[in-house]
Design an enzyme around this catalytic site. Structure first.
Site, mmCIF file in Angstrom:
data_model
loop_
_atom_site.group_PDB
_atom_site.id
_atom_site.type_symbol
_atom_site.label_atom_id
_atom_site.label_comp_id
_atom_site.label_asym_id
_atom_site.label_seq_id
_atom_site.Cartn_x
_atom_site.Cartn_y
_atom_site.Cartn_z
ATOM 1 N N LEU A 97 9.705 66.772 13.665
ATOM 2 C CA LEU A 97 8.356 66.668 14.216
ATOM 3 C C LEU A 97 7.422 67.605 13.467
ATOM 4 O O LEU A 97 7.608 68.826 13.488
ATOM 5 C CB LEU A 97 8.374 67.016 15.711
ATOM 6 C CG LEU A 97 9.205 66.089 16.597
ATOM 7 C CD1 LEU A 97 9.204 66.586 18.040
ATOM 8 C CD2 LEU A 97 8.709 64.659 16.515
ATOM 9 N N GLY A 137 10.252 72.819 14.259
ATOM 10 C CA GLY A 137 10.343 73.969 13.366
ATOM 11 C C GLY A 137 10.011 75.277 14.063
ATOM 12 O O GLY A 137 8.904 75.442 14.587
ATOM 13 N N ASP A 156 3.775 81.621 11.590
ATOM 14 C CA ASP A 156 3.386 82.181 10.288
ATOM 15 C C ASP A 156 1.895 82.415 10.134
ATOM 16 O O ASP A 156 1.432 82.841 9.082
ATOM 17 C CB ASP A 156 3.853 81.240 9.164
ATOM 18 C CG ASP A 156 3.035 79.948 9.131
ATOM 19 O OD1 ASP A 156 2.367 79.642 10.139
ATOM 20 O OD2 ASP A 156 3.051 79.270 8.096
#
Length: 311
Positions: free
Chosen positions: A186, A206, A210
């Site tokens: 996804l 995931g 970040d």
């Protein structure tokens, strides 16, 4: 002779009053309760006042004891009622219908994150676990590539994670846990739009916080590995005043909500935080969105807004 008798009489007469005065003087000194001449020390006076106050407040203390006893009785009753509610919740959870659909949180990005971002990811994973435990259709939850900073954070901040139930925690990469043909990554960078969920598939989220330093990384990884990929149908149902980048727990909760409600739009409005300015497609963005739960489902606003979990 007359003189001696008179002298003796005078001495006797004057001697008796003198002795009486001495006795009275001694009594005055030895009587500490004499109001005319108190001889109590400050410490004794303080002790006496304290004793008097203690006697005066006897009834008040008795009343306070009764009140505390009543409070304890009410607390016991509330605790018993709370236990019944807790039991009802547990029974309801046991009566839930588990889904065969698998949700995998990919934790292989550990080396790309600062420790503060790893801790944010840890909180999001905790939220995923809690929501799945209480869901009406809990999914098969997988945590893969666990190690490094994330493992350290979990050991330090949440030692009870080793006792988590209904979750598959693996140190291996997700490609070693699930066959490649069943995987769907996804990511919002995918040109493919997910319209429905296949219970035979394993959908990968995931696990990367970040702050936009690694845009498109999850899509690149999926492409390199030859894994199917797709994005949630956000644009088909809602408009947002921010990028379509969602926190790990938001993606996880949206899928749980979809399994329960059978509607993407309801799932989006149930989970997405108010600050993202979510409105239904076709509605004026100035109108307040219809949302059942206006509270943010992520405890860290910065994490939710900038987590590199593509939806």
């Amino acid at each position: 002779m007359t003189t001696a008798v008179c002298s003796q009489t005078a001495d006797d007469t004057t001697g008796e009053p003198a002795s009486a005065e001495g006795d009275q003087s001694e009594k005055a000194v030895s009587s500490p309760g004499d109001p005319e001449d108190p001889v109590l020390s400050k410490r004794q006076k303080k002790k006496l006042l304290k004793q008097q106050k203690w006697e005066e407040e006897r009834e008040q203390r008795k009343q306070r004891r009764k009140e505390r006893k009543q409070q304890r009785r009410l607390q016991r009753q509330n605790h018993q009622e709370g236990g019944e509610v807790q039991s009802a919740r547990k029974r309801a959870r046991r009566e839930a219908t588990p889904s065969s659909l698998r949700l995998v949180v990919d934790c292989s990005f550990d080396s790309l994150m600062l420790i503060k971002d790893v801790r944010k990811l840890h909180k999001q994973i905790q939220r995923c676990y809690a929501e799945n435990r209480r869901a009406s259709h809990p999914v098969q939850f997988y945590l893969t590539s666990l190690g490094g900073q994330l493992r350290q954070s979990m050991d330090e901040k949440d030692k009870g994670w080793v006792n988590w139930k209904d979750i598959h925690i693996k140190t291996e990469h997700y490609t070693e846990v699930v066959s490649q043909e069943q995987l769907v990554y996804l990511t919002s960078d995918s040109p493919n739009v997910l319209t429905e969920l296949d219970p035979q598939r394993a959908y990968v989220i995931g696990g990367l916080v970040d702050h936009n330093h690694h845009k498109g990384l999850t899509f690149e990884r999926a492409t390199e590995l030859g894994i199917s990929h797709a994005q949630l149908p956000l644009s088909s149902f809602v408009k947002m005043n921010s990028r379509k980048v969602l926190a790990v727990n938001h993606v996880f909760e949206i899928i749980l909500a979809y399994l329960e409600k059978g509607s993407w739009q309801e799932a989006f409005f149930t989970v997405l935080p108010q600050r993202k300015g979510v409105v239904a497609v076709g509605r004026d963005a100035t109108e307040p969105p219809k949302k059942d739960d206006e509270t943010d489902s992520d405890s860290d606003p910065e994490t939710t807004a900038q987590t590199e979990q593509r939806a």
